[in-house]
Design a protein around this motif. Structure first.
Motif, PDB file in Angstrom:
ATOM      1  N   ILE A  28     -18.256 -33.554 -19.127  1.00 19.36           N
ATOM      2  CA  ILE A  28     -18.780 -32.328 -18.905  1.00 19.36           C
ATOM      3  C   ILE A  28     -19.705 -31.703 -18.175  1.00 19.36           C
ATOM      4  N   VAL A  29     -20.014 -31.176 -17.045  1.00 20.81           N
ATOM      5  CA  VAL A  29     -21.233 -31.285 -16.445  1.00 20.81           C
ATOM      6  C   VAL A  29     -20.893 -29.396 -16.526  1.00 20.81           C
ATOM      7  N   THR A  86     -17.434 -24.215 -10.730  1.00 20.12           N
ATOM      8  CA  THR A  86     -18.623 -24.217  -9.530  1.00 20.12           C
ATOM      9  C   THR A  86     -19.790 -24.362 -10.678  1.00 20.12           C
ATOM     10  N   VAL A  87     -20.197 -25.632 -10.362  1.00 25.81           N
ATOM     11  CA  VAL A  87     -21.091 -25.611 -11.419  1.00 25.81           C
ATOM     12  C   VAL A  87     -22.597 -26.439 -10.223  1.00 25.81           C
ATOM     13  N   ARG A  88     -24.010 -25.852 -10.369  1.00 23.96           N
ATOM     14  CA  ARG A  88     -24.894 -25.785  -9.683  1.00 23.96           C
ATOM     15  C   ARG A  88     -25.643 -27.449 -10.078  1.00 23.96           C
ATOM     16  N   MET A  89     -25.462 -28.145  -9.546  1.00 21.61           N
ATOM     17  CA  MET A  89     -25.850 -29.935 -10.346  1.00 21.61           C
ATOM     18  C   MET A  89     -27.805 -29.657  -9.980  1.00 21.61           C
ATOM     19  N   HIS A  90     -28.573 -30.456 -10.919  1.00 23.11           N
ATOM     20  CA  HIS A  90     -30.230 -30.841 -10.651  1.00 23.11           C
ATOM     21  C   HIS A  90     -30.736 -30.221  -9.815  1.00 23.11           C
ATOM     22  N   LEU A 106     -21.005 -28.301  -7.885  1.00 20.03           N
ATOM     23  CA  LEU A 106     -19.602 -28.809  -7.475  1.00 20.03           C
ATOM     24  C   LEU A 106     -18.457 -28.393  -8.103  1.00 20.03           C
ATOM     25  N   SER A 107     -17.369 -27.659  -7.529  1.00 18.22           N
ATOM     26  CA  SER A 107     -15.983 -26.860  -7.383  1.00 18.22           C
ATOM     27  C   SER A 107     -14.663 -27.912  -7.446  1.00 18.22           C
TER      28      SER A 107
END
Length: 321
Positions: free
Chosen positions: A12-13, A51-55, A61-62
């Motif tokens: 999971i991210v 979509t995930v905005r990383m650290h 990520l999409s």
């Protein structure tokens, strides 16, 4: 040829997840390894959002799967959090609880232990997290038995790792448990990483490692691993290093975070495990070859480190006959 996978690993991210931990999971579980004749993993990422905005916003990520992927995973890796005191996503917690309820293996890297604890799956269990967050973890989750000084903790089917580099040790430990020491060693060689650092090793070294070559333990450790069957003790190691036992003890503490005797015992148990994984079933032979001495000592040390008897260990990890 490698076989098609049947073990599903899902990581999971979520917003703020660390790219390093994601990279570790992708490298060790996601890359194809056709050189290994084993049933490798089916690895995927999932997220509560499209979509995930990383650290630190390094990238986004999409196209990753939704959280429903967790419902079909054999192993679930939960995300670390740059600020673990923030309230976690309730949808992620719900997915973790569902995975726990059906008996999936749950793994956390670094501050991901806060996520598992928030989901309630660490209550009454031993666990670890990054040493920097240990006090905050204990205050927030008093029902978890936290050990802040180790690389990783395996409590049944729940495994928690300490800092970022410990994610590598934990992932290799899982590969070793699933596929044996030889496969884990092959993967570690590809990574140019030590094949096995025991989870009980300390997270960090309190004192700087001496820079002078004559105080390095490297040559001594290499020699000792080749003479485990000789019944080496601390006195013999100190004599080989041409130092007193007290000086040797200090060097082990400074460079490895453990004692000479504990290191020797760990190497002997590791060798005994490899012999059993290769098919040797005569306990007296294994005990002599590993330097553990007797079958009774072998049983005791193996049970202490793995929770398994030799018979149970061979059943799980020895090649089929």
């Amino acid at each position: 040829m490698a076989k098609e996978s049947s073990h599903r690993v899902v990581m999971i991210v979520s917003a703020g997840s660390n790219p390093f931990e994601m990279g570790v999971a992708t490298e060790l579980f996601g890359l194809r390894r056709p050189e290994l004749p084993v049933d490798w993993y089916d690895f995927s990422l999932c997220s509560p959002t499209p979509t995930v905005r990383m650290h630190s916003g390094f990238f986004q990520l999409s196209g990753v799967a939704g959280l429903t992927a967790v419902d079909h995973a054999d192993t679930v890796i939960v995300p670390n959090r740059p600020d673990p005191l923030e309230e976690p996503d309730p949808d992620v917690l719900a997915a973790i609880r569902r995975a726990d309820a059906r008996g999936a293996r749950l793994v956390s890297f670094c501050t991901g232990a806060f996520m598992l604890a928030a989901a309630g799956v660490l209550d009454g269990r031993r666990a670890t997290t990054h040493w920097r967050w240990a006090e905050a973890f204990i205050a927030r989750h008093p029902h978890v038995d936290l050990d802040p000084d180790v690389l990783f903790v395996e409590d049944g089917r729940v495994i928690t790792a300490a800092g970022s580099a410990a994610a590598l040790d934990t992932a290799l430990h899982l590969i070793r448990a699933d596929h044996g020491a030889e496969t884990a060693a092959a993967v570690s060689r590809r990574l140019v990483h030590p094949a096995h650092r025991d989870g009980g090793q300390r997270q960090f070294v309190e004192h700087p490692v001496p820079e002078t070559s004559d105080s390095s333990l490297g040559p001594l450790l290499e020699w000792a691993t080749e003479h485990l069957a000789d019944g080496l003790g601390v006195t013999a190691l100190a004599a080989r290093a041409a130092v007193s036992p007290a000086t040797l003890h200090r060097r082990f503490r400074a460079q490895l975070g453990t004692t000479p005797l504990a290191w020797l015992t760990e190497q002997r148990v590791t060798l005994a495990r490899r012999l059993m994984e290769r098919g040797e079933d005569r306990l007296d032979v294994i005990a002599r070859a590993s330097g553990l001495g007797t079958a009774t000592s072998l049983r005791t040390q193996l049970r202490r480190r793995t929770g398994l008897t030799p018979t149970e260990y061979r059943r799980r990890f020895a090649p089929a006959r």
